[in-house]
Design an enzyme around this catalytic site. Sequence first.
Site, short mmCIF file in Angstrom:
data_model
loop_
_atom_site.label_atom_id
_atom_site.label_comp_id
_atom_site.label_asym_id
_atom_site.label_seq_id
_atom_site.Cartn_x
_atom_site.Cartn_y
_atom_site.Cartn_z
N HIS A 371 -32.21 -125.18 61.18
CA HIS A 371 -31.01 -124.64 61.81
C HIS A 371 -31.02 -124.83 63.32
CE1 HIS A 371 -29.22 -122.78 58.22
NE2 HIS A 371 -30.49 -122.64 57.83
N LYS A 414 -26.89 -130.33 57.96
CA LYS A 414 -26.22 -129.28 58.72
C LYS A 414 -25.61 -129.88 59.98
CE LYS A 414 -28.68 -125.44 56.62
NZ LYS A 414 -29.19 -126.18 55.46
N THR A 443 -38.34 -138.73 42.76
CA THR A 443 -36.93 -138.43 42.98
C THR A 443 -36.20 -139.67 43.49
OG1 THR A 443 -37.38 -136.12 43.50
CG2 THR A 443 -35.29 -136.98 44.25
N THR A 444 -35.04 -139.94 42.90
CA THR A 444 -34.21 -141.04 43.37
C THR A 444 -33.90 -140.85 44.85
OG1 THR A 444 -33.21 -141.36 41.20
CG2 THR A 444 -31.99 -142.21 43.09
#
Length: 621
Positions: A371, A414, A443-444
Amino acid sequence: MATSLRSVMNLKNVALCPYLSRVSPGGLRCLSTMQGGQPLVSVAQGCPVMARALANRAAIHTSATTSVVASTSAQQPQATPAVQGPSTTTRGYASVVDKLEAANAAAANAALSPSPAVTEAIKLGEAEEEAERVFYAGRPTCALGFAKHVITRAIPGFKYEEFYKAELDKKHKDKSYRYFNTINRLAEKFPVAHTAKDTDEVTVWCSNDYLGMGRHPVVLGAMHETLDKLGAGAGGTRNIAGNGSLHLALEKELADLHHKEAALVFSSCYVANVETLSTLASKLPGCVIFSDALNHASMIEGMRHSRAKKVIFKHNDLVDLEAKLAALPVETPKIIAFESVYSMCGSVGPIKEIADLADKYGAITFLDEVHAVGMYGPTGAGVAEHLDWDANAQGGAKGTAMDRMDIITGTLGKAYGVVGGYIAGSANFVDMMRSYAPGFIFTTSLPPSNMAGARAAVSYQKQHLGDRQRQQLNVAKVKADLTEIGLPVMDNTTHIVPLLVGSAAEAKAASDMLLNKHGLYVQSINYPTVPVGTERLRITPSPLHTEEHCATLVNALDDVWNTLGLKRLNDWRLEGGREGVGMDLPKPVNLWTKEQLGLEEIPAFEVEKSGKKDAFAAAAL
């Protein structure tokens, strides 16, 4: 064949059969559709009742086939034999099949003559099967937005559906059940979006697309160009589909952003945090993780999966952290995991002080800048960069706060407006994660267009400070105006504007009223995101919100607080305060200075308050 067999079975005493009473309709349907129904026939032949019925059916089928085919042959001329292909029912001879099925069903009905009890059981079964195709009409009853299917499938043993419903009932009872509003952000009108209807437009005040980069022409242009050239997907994992040049280029850009040797992109920063902490802590022998009490769920999950010992220290409490670090030998591998900006309250982690403790007690640091990246520092690298503004504006230096962070994680979803997460650190550390982290290996990888958009956003924010400055000015104005009318702003020095409500039901009501009455979207925040009793509204002003937007928001919130009778600042003070609201605490020091905000270059927006003119810049400072 399957249809004929089913009609025979429906006419038998289903309720009394010792075999069928133990088999679900779904199981029978599955058998009837496999290999033309032959598995179901094989099973049925083991039943004393069905075996006789199948024998009778075979005799009837032979007789009916002979009569129908003979009749067909007499009425139609002989056709040229067709080339034989796969055995399928086509419209070319469906009429013959229909006649056969009708003859079979009629003969079976006449032969079996079911009793009244069987007939009643059949009616109940047919009604049950019909119910499986019924959907509730009207408004969807599922929070995901889908109509609920009436589930009638009987599963022996554990009552799964009852368990699901009981868990949901708990959420409804404690008012923490989550409803997702339909919000479609409009690229050409940011921060405006429309709801389920295109004509119903609302202003979004809680987006994590903090700078509006998700609609920026630089980002969209890079994504369109790459999409047309390289297509939609990545083709699989990087281990199988290979390293795209855009993946490597983005990782180089991110490593440079944080002044690290290397970086690695994951599908999200949730995955990056989980995989990094779980992999690293499980590999380090006897590792102990020191975790801030308000750390994000992704970090907590990573620690849990690592099975390493975890020690929680009070939020931002250096005394508590040091006492716990001192209890272990300096040789013990240790990770201090914390965040730069805590997104639900807006507090800032003591980065330099934690680095000092890490050096003293032989720990490495894990800093989550999710953040903060894009919004702090001269190039948008986050709070660690911001703390040494001048040095980092000149290219960085040894010994800065950012340099002393061993591992930095961030997001592309974000402030940078796209999707993905990443880690940055030493070349050996990053290569170890690439080689061992299952969430990366299996993971692709993200699409090339996303990589191009992310790189464009990071590069743009490195070179343009104006979005960050404008955002901070809007944040300061909103905080000042809300505080002036007595609303319970949870004080902090970041871009987060939390308003304490203290009740899940009231927070939901406030959010609904803002949306339905005022056309403003501010999602309510409840457990488990925040503790029970600290529910809030979370507002995130962007650089694209105008003075008019800000004034509308403040007036709407004032109306909501009055209408719902929510507690204001003084009410919380009378109760002793909560979450810093109504409590006599030291005023936090603003991260931004006048020079960093460039106030001499940004026009001061004059706003009318209590009959006098106040400079917008003064509110910011």
